[in-house]
Design a protein around this motif. Structure first.
Motif, PDB file in Angstrom:
ATOM      1  N   VAL A 166      74.374  73.283  25.354  1.00 20.02           N
ATOM      2  CA  VAL A 166      73.836  73.593  26.622  1.00 20.02           C
ATOM      3  C   VAL A 166      75.260  74.431  27.219  1.00 20.02           C
ATOM      4  CG1 VAL A 166      72.185  72.161  26.609  1.00 20.02           C
ATOM      5  CG2 VAL A 166      74.096  71.563  27.902  1.00 20.02           C
ATOM      6  N   THR A 167      74.712  75.529  27.963  1.00 19.16           N
ATOM      7  CA  THR A 167      75.904  76.185  28.907  1.00 19.16           C
ATOM      8  C   THR A 167      75.099  76.006  30.256  1.00 19.16           C
ATOM      9  OG1 THR A 167      76.138  77.765  27.068  1.00 19.16           O
ATOM     10  CG2 THR A 167      76.499  78.341  29.630  1.00 19.16           C
ATOM     11  N   LEU A 168      75.925  75.607  30.997  1.00 16.89           N
ATOM     12  CA  LEU A 168      75.480  75.217  32.516  1.00 16.89           C
ATOM     13  C   LEU A 168      76.052  76.412  33.112  1.00 16.89           C
ATOM     14  CD1 LEU A 168      76.496  71.363  32.917  1.00 16.89           C
ATOM     15  CD2 LEU A 168      74.137  72.304  32.073  1.00 16.89           C
ATOM     16  N   VAL A 169      75.345  76.894  34.235  1.00 15.04           N
ATOM     17  CA  VAL A 169      75.669  77.838  35.012  1.00 15.04           C
ATOM     18  C   VAL A 169      75.272  77.400  36.356  1.00 15.04           C
ATOM     19  CG1 VAL A 169      75.889  79.803  33.361  1.00 15.04           C
ATOM     20  CG2 VAL A 169      73.509  79.253  34.801  1.00 15.04           C
ATOM     21  N   SER A 170      76.071  77.991  37.455  1.00 14.80           N
ATOM     22  CA  SER A 170      75.723  77.426  38.935  1.00 14.80           C
ATOM     23  C   SER A 170      74.980  78.345  39.739  1.00 14.80           C
ATOM     24  CB  SER A 170      77.174  77.265  39.601  1.00 14.80           C
ATOM     25  OG  SER A 170      77.997  78.194  39.435  1.00 14.80           O
TER      26      SER A 170
END
Length: 170
Positions: A166-170
């Motif tokens: 998973v790629t987390l972005v803010s």
């Protein structure tokens, strides 16, 4: 990806479905090669708390996107006998606790499949920074029967190995 010690700043992050996914390996009971495939991530949120053990994770996989190398099998798995994607189009995960030790981080939670649920523990196996957040990998073994997928017991082994990226972005 092996660094599980990078720091993620406290805050709420969104899982980017375009850069995330789940791969799985299901096994035959008679020892044939495993069936491998992928399920897309539909959505998700990770809230990193000041105290990491108070962090939370929620995510949904898109059952309608279940894919292996066999379209006929995929249709059967998405059908009423197995995942029943028409009535249950998502596999959901909601964390109940986050633990850390010298062996690494674990995210424990409830996996909801086809109207049933079971507890699973995700072992964080990698973290790396990205330009706009970070990428995390985790693995788990799911007891499909405990999760409510009871069809095919004579042919399909009880456990399915899952790897999430998973790629987390803010």
């Amino acid at each position: 990806m092996t660094n599980t010690l990078i720091e993620i700043l406290p805050g709420t992050y969104t899982i980017d479905p375009a850069r995330s996914g789940a791969s799985f390996a299901a096994y035959h009971t008679i020892g044939k090669k495993p069936v491998r495939g992928e399920v897309p991530v539909r959505s998700g949120t990770v809230t990193v708390a000041d105290e990491p053990r108070r962090s939370t994770v929620s995510a949904e996989l898109d059952v309608t996107g279940w894919r292996t190398d066999n379209p006929r099998r995929d249709k059967d798995v998405r059908g009423k006998r197995f995942l029943d994607a028409d009535r249950h189009p998502v596999i959901g995960f909601r964390s109940t606790r986050v633990t850390g030790s010298a062996q690494g981080w674990q995210v424990v939670g409830v996996l909801s499949v086809r109207g049933g649920s079971t507890e699973v523990s995700l072992a964080i196996t990698g973290m790396e920074p990205t330009v706009d957040g970070c990428r995390i990998t985790a693995t788990t073994r799911v007891d499909r029967v405990a999760a409510g997928v009871t069809t095919g017991r004579a042919l399909i082994a009880r456990h399915v190995d899952v790897e999430l990226t998973v790629t987390l972005v803010s």
